[in-house]
Design a protein around this motif. Structure first.
Motif, PDB file in Angstrom:
ATOM      1  N   LEU A  43       0.860  -1.190   0.000  1.00 49.96           N
ATOM      2  CA  LEU A  43       0.000   0.000   0.000  1.00 49.96           C
ATOM      3  C   LEU A  43       0.892   1.235   0.000  1.00 49.96           C
ATOM      4  N   LEU A  44       0.744   2.074  -1.015  1.00 52.63           N
ATOM      5  CA  LEU A  44       1.553   3.298  -1.093  1.00 52.63           C
ATOM      6  C   LEU A  44       0.851   4.391  -0.291  1.00 52.63           C
ATOM      7  N   ALA A  45       1.492   4.801   0.795  1.00 49.21           N
ATOM      8  CA  ALA A  45       0.799   5.720   1.706  1.00 49.21           C
ATOM      9  C   ALA A  45       1.715   6.838   2.191  1.00 49.21           C
ATOM     10  N   GLY A  46       2.782   7.123   1.422  1.00 50.56           N
ATOM     11  CA  GLY A  46       3.788   8.057   1.932  1.00 50.56           C
ATOM     12  C   GLY A  46       3.770   9.446   1.331  1.00 50.56           C
ATOM     13  N   GLY A  47       2.861   9.705   0.388  1.00 51.49           N
ATOM     14  CA  GLY A  47       2.869  11.009  -0.294  1.00 51.49           C
ATOM     15  C   GLY A  47       2.500  12.160   0.639  1.00 51.49           C
ATOM     16  N   LEU A  48       2.790  13.363   0.195  1.00 53.01           N
ATOM     17  CA  LEU A  48       2.559  14.544   1.037  1.00 53.01           C
ATOM     18  C   LEU A  48       1.094  14.972   1.049  1.00 53.01           C
ATOM     19  N   GLY A  49       0.347  14.561   0.041  1.00 49.62           N
ATOM     20  CA  GLY A  49      -1.071  14.938  -0.005  1.00 49.62           C
ATOM     21  C   GLY A  49      -1.272  16.439  -0.076  1.00 49.62           C
ATOM     22  N   THR A  50      -0.442  17.106  -0.891  1.00 49.84           N
ATOM     23  CA  THR A  50      -0.453  18.583  -0.893  1.00 49.84           C
ATOM     24  C   THR A  50      -1.817  19.157  -1.294  1.00 49.84           C
ATOM     25  N   ARG A  51      -2.532  18.449  -2.177  1.00 49.79           N
ATOM     26  CA  ARG A  51      -3.804  19.008  -2.662  1.00 49.79           C
ATOM     27  C   ARG A  51      -4.904  18.936  -1.622  1.00 49.79           C
ATOM     28  N   LEU A  52      -4.678  18.163  -0.577  1.00 52.14           N
ATOM     29  CA  LEU A  52      -5.698  18.056   0.466  1.00 52.14           C
ATOM     30  C   LEU A  52      -5.294  18.827   1.733  1.00 52.14           C
ATOM     31  N   PRO A  74      -0.951  11.544   7.098  1.00 50.05           N
ATOM     32  CA  PRO A  74      -0.881  10.938   5.766  1.00 50.05           C
ATOM     33  C   PRO A  74      -2.289  10.925   5.160  1.00 50.05           C
ATOM     34  N   LYS A  75      -2.387  11.250   3.876  1.00 51.14           N
ATOM     35  CA  LYS A  75      -3.719  11.351   3.228  1.00 51.14           C
ATOM     36  C   LYS A  75      -4.573  10.086   3.410  1.00 51.14           C
ATOM     37  N   PRO A  76      -3.993   8.870   3.310  1.00 46.10           N
ATOM     38  CA  PRO A  76      -4.858   7.690   3.470  1.00 46.10           C
ATOM     39  C   PRO A  76      -5.466   7.557   4.873  1.00 46.10           C
ATOM     40  N   ILE A  87       3.249  -1.563   4.079  1.00 49.10           N
ATOM     41  CA  ILE A  87       2.820  -0.178   3.853  1.00 49.10           C
ATOM     42  C   ILE A  87       4.068   0.673   3.660  1.00 49.10           C
ATOM     43  N   ALA A  88       4.104   1.403   2.527  1.00 50.76           N
ATOM     44  CA  ALA A  88       5.238   2.282   2.216  1.00 50.76           C
ATOM     45  C   ALA A  88       4.947   3.662   2.799  1.00 50.76           C
ATOM     46  N   LEU A  89       5.823   4.091   3.708  1.00 52.05           N
ATOM     47  CA  LEU A  89       5.578   5.296   4.494  1.00 52.05           C
ATOM     48  C   LEU A  89       6.630   6.366   4.242  1.00 52.05           C
ATOM     49  N   GLU A 113       9.875   2.196   5.242  1.00 51.48           N
ATOM     50  CA  GLU A 113       9.883   3.648   5.420  1.00 51.48           C
ATOM     51  C   GLU A 113      11.002   4.278   4.598  1.00 51.48           C
ATOM     52  N   GLU A 114      10.682   5.419   3.996  1.00 51.47           N
ATOM     53  CA  GLU A 114      11.680   6.107   3.168  1.00 51.47           C
ATOM     54  C   GLU A 114      12.333   7.248   3.934  1.00 51.47           C
ATOM     55  N   GLU A 115      13.629   7.441   3.683  1.00 50.99           N
ATOM     56  CA  GLU A 115      14.310   8.576   4.329  1.00 50.99           C
ATOM     57  C   GLU A 115      13.970   9.867   3.610  1.00 50.99           C
ATOM     58  N   LEU A 143      11.502  11.422   0.124  1.00 51.52           N
ATOM     59  CA  LEU A 143      10.360  11.068  -0.712  1.00 51.52           C
ATOM     60  C   LEU A 143      10.859  10.402  -1.997  1.00 51.52           C
ATOM     61  N   LEU A 144      10.444   9.175  -2.254  1.00 50.85           N
ATOM     62  CA  LEU A 144      10.995   8.430  -3.392  1.00 50.85           C
ATOM     63  C   LEU A 144      10.044   8.326  -4.573  1.00 50.85           C
ATOM     64  N   GLY A 145       8.834   8.856  -4.418  1.00 49.70           N
ATOM     65  CA  GLY A 145       7.874   8.784  -5.521  1.00 49.70           C
ATOM     66  C   GLY A 145       7.213   7.414  -5.601  1.00 49.70           C
ATOM     67  N   THR A 146       6.250   7.292  -6.526  1.00 51.94           N
ATOM     68  CA  THR A 146       5.407   6.084  -6.544  1.00 51.94           C
ATOM     69  C   THR A 146       6.163   4.817  -6.966  1.00 51.94           C
ATOM     70  N   ALA A 205      -2.891   4.005  -1.749  1.00 49.19           N
ATOM     71  CA  ALA A 205      -3.781   3.948  -0.587  1.00 49.19           C
ATOM     72  C   ALA A 205      -4.714   5.147  -0.487  1.00 49.19           C
ATOM     73  N   ASP A 206      -4.646   6.051  -1.456  1.00 53.49           N
ATOM     74  CA  ASP A 206      -5.531   7.224  -1.383  1.00 53.49           C
ATOM     75  C   ASP A 206      -6.694   7.099  -2.363  1.00 53.49           C
ATOM     76  N   ILE A 207      -6.917   5.905  -2.876  1.00 53.39           N
ATOM     77  CA  ILE A 207      -8.026   5.732  -3.805  1.00 53.39           C
ATOM     78  C   ILE A 207      -9.140   4.955  -3.122  1.00 53.39           C
TER      79      ILE A 207
HETATM   80  P1  GTP Z   1      -0.424  15.339  -3.815  1.00 52.72           P
HETATM   81  O1  GTP Z   1       0.753  15.943  -3.146  1.00 52.72           O
HETATM   82  O2  GTP Z   1      -1.701  16.059  -3.510  1.00 52.72           O
HETATM   83  O3  GTP Z   1      -0.234  15.077  -5.297  1.00 52.72           O
HETATM   84  O4  GTP Z   1      -0.648  13.885  -3.180  1.00 52.72           O
HETATM   85  P2  GTP Z   1       0.323  12.617  -3.056  1.00 52.72           P
HETATM   86  O5  GTP Z   1       1.647  12.830  -3.681  1.00 52.72           O
HETATM   87  O6  GTP Z   1       0.277  12.181  -1.632  1.00 52.72           O
HETATM   88  O7  GTP Z   1      -0.535  11.540  -3.846  1.00 52.72           O
HETATM   89  P3  GTP Z   1      -0.421  10.991  -5.316  1.00 52.72           P
HETATM   90  O8  GTP Z   1      -1.814  10.901  -5.828  1.00 52.72           O
HETATM   91  O9  GTP Z   1       0.547  11.725  -6.124  1.00 52.72           O
HETATM   92  O10 GTP Z   1       0.142   9.546  -5.014  1.00 52.72           O
HETATM   93  C1  GTP Z   1      -0.587   8.341  -5.149  1.00 52.72           C
HETATM   94  C2  GTP Z   1      -0.342   7.444  -3.935  1.00 52.72           C
HETATM   95  O11 GTP Z   1       1.045   7.179  -3.795  1.00 52.72           O
HETATM   96  C3  GTP Z   1      -0.799   8.058  -2.623  1.00 52.72           C
HETATM   97  O12 GTP Z   1      -1.417   7.053  -1.848  1.00 52.72           O
HETATM   98  C4  GTP Z   1       0.477   8.545  -1.969  1.00 52.72           C
HETATM   99  O13 GTP Z   1       0.427   8.439  -0.547  1.00 52.72           O
HETATM  100  C5  GTP Z   1       1.517   7.585  -2.525  1.00 52.72           C
HETATM  101  N1  GTP Z   1       2.801   8.233  -2.724  1.00 52.72           N
HETATM  102  C6  GTP Z   1       3.096   9.284  -3.544  1.00 52.72           C
HETATM  103  N2  GTP Z   1       4.391   9.605  -3.463  1.00 52.72           N
HETATM  104  C7  GTP Z   1       4.941   8.721  -2.577  1.00 52.72           C
HETATM  105  C8  GTP Z   1       6.258   8.543  -2.061  1.00 52.72           C
HETATM  106  O14 GTP Z   1       7.207   9.272  -2.389  1.00 52.72           O
HETATM  107  N3  GTP Z   1       6.447   7.550  -1.158  1.00 52.72           N
HETATM  108  C9  GTP Z   1       5.427   6.745  -0.754  1.00 52.72           C
HETATM  109  N4  GTP Z   1       5.686   5.791   0.154  1.00 52.72           N
HETATM  110  N5  GTP Z   1       4.177   6.882  -1.200  1.00 52.72           N
HETATM  111  C10 GTP Z   1       3.940   7.862  -2.126  1.00 52.72           C
END
Ligand code: GTP
Length: 346
Positions: A5-14, A22-24, A51-53, A78-80, A82-85, A105-107
């Motif tokens: 489960l990818l759950a580490g993003g910043l969720g900037t839009r929310l 974490p957005k999820p 869970i990727a954090l 866990e990532e040190e 932000l590593l992207g999806t 994990a945000d869908i």
């Molecule tokens: P925005 O900043 O609003 O674009 O949100 P986001 O980057 O958190 O979400 P995005 O829709 O781009 O990412 C899709 C999913 O991948 C989400 O569940 C995020 O939590 C997750 N995700 C995105 N970037 C990373 C990352 O660098 N590391 C981890 N572990 N999860 C990520």
């Protein structure tokens, strides 16, 4: 086969709701979405999760621990930085089985994974991308496929008249572990922009299959609200912990409802909520556990998380409030998105 489960993003839009969360973990019907998701996947037979954090990892770790309370096993990668999806998948490599499923994990979805898995096993390629059909593909990367479902290319954010299809990446993939050799280590990598195009170029066998069921990315506040209205209006179903006392009115345990309170369905009231006399609640309202709404409050099209307090005579429409927010009396708030950390007027 385990699920990442990818759950580490910043969720900037929310933001500001995700400023310290974490957005999820955003609540959906008074429960973190991630909890609904784990239970939904468990009901399909998934036992082992990774869970990727990155963003506020402790909020997820401390809530779920090893998963035992939910009858599943959970490990964390866990990532040190932000590593992207795709970078997050590479970072989780030591925990992943030879074949695994990745889920953003945000869908919010009610998708059955089995047909996707069967299709993947049948074609024998490296990746199967779950696809969903959208009305307006102009904000997404749409796919071009051959008759067997093989993805030939992605077209990013096409103009409506030029869109080759309305099928977009649903953020759910079945992957062979051998594909991870195409993801570089320790740097940010996007699966959509970098990894999938590379895998197509390498002819690694990238296929797509339409997944059926409800599907909505909770990434923006409009869509986050829509998920709730869809749920309360029965466009899709999730287990709601509160009882439905009348059609479209769910009320939790140990609530204190004052005299002359009017509920206009659909309305979901959490546990331990107090509502003062002659308040009008609804339509389209979710009030979190242990909130206190004083008298003569009017509230519609609004979601409030836990332990918020709304003082007397305040009017709310189209708002989203994080935990423990207190609002003064006789305020009028329209489209406010607020938590204790930050305030944003839409
Ligand atoms: P925005 O900043 O609003 O674009 O949100 P986001 O980057 O958190 O979400 P995005 O829709 O781009 O990412 C899709 C999913 O991948 C989400 O569940 C995020 O939590 C997750 N995700 C995105 N970037 C990373 C990352 O660098 N590391 C981890 N572990 N999860 C990520």
């Amino acid at each position: 086969m385990n699920v990442l489960l990818l759950a580490g993003g910043l969720g900037t839009r929310l933001r500001p709701l995700t400023e310290d969360l974490p957005k999820p973990m955003a609540l959906v019907a008074n429960r973190p979405w991630l909890e609904h998701l784990i239970l939904h996947l468990k009901a399909q037979g998934v036992q082992n999760f990774v869970i990727a954090l990155k963003h506020y990892p402790e909020k997820i770790r401390s809530y779920f621990g090893n998963g035992k309370r939910w009858g599943v096993s959970i490990q964390y990668a866990e990532e040190e930085s932000l590593l992207g999806t795709a970078g997050a998948i590479k970072n989780a490599e030591p925990y992943l089985d030879e074949r695994f499923i990745v889920v953003n994990a945000d869908i919010v979805h009610t998708i059955n994974l089995l047909p996707l898995l069967d299709f993947h096993v049948g074609h024998g390629g490296g990746v199967t991308i779950g696809l969903t059909e959208v009305d307006d593909p102009t904000h997404y990367g749409v796919v071009v496929q051959d008759s067997e479902g093989r993805i030939l290319r992605f077209v990013e954010k096409p103009r409506i008249e030029e869109a080759p299809s309305n099928r977009v990446n649903a953020g759910i993939y079945v992957m062979e572990k051998s594909m991870l050799r195409y993801i570089p280590k320790d740097r940010e990598v996007s699966i959509e922009r970098e990894t999938f195009p590379l895998l197509i170029e390498k002819q690694a066998g990238v296929f797509g299959k339409i997944v059926s069921g409800y599907w909505m990315d909770m990434g923006t506040k409009e869509r986050y609200r829509k998920i709730h209205w869809d749920l309360l209006n029965r466009v899709f179903q999730l287990p709601i912990q509160q009882q439905e006392s009348e059609n479209g009115i769910w009320i939790g345990n140990q609530c204190e409802i004052g005299t002359g309170v009017l509920f206009v369905p659909p309305v979901l009231i959490g546990d331990g909520v107090k509502i003062g006399d002659r308040s009008v609640i609804g339509p389209n309202v979710v009030i979190g556990n242990h909130c206190e709404i004083r008298h003569h409050v009017r509230c519609s099209d609004t979601i409030m998380w836990e332990r918020c307090k709304v003082n007397e005579g305040t009017h709310l429409k189209n708002c989203i409030f994080g935990n423990e927010l207190e609002l003064g009396s006789k305020h009028i708030l329209y489209e406010a998105v607020m938590n204790r950390v930050g305030v944003m007027q839409a």
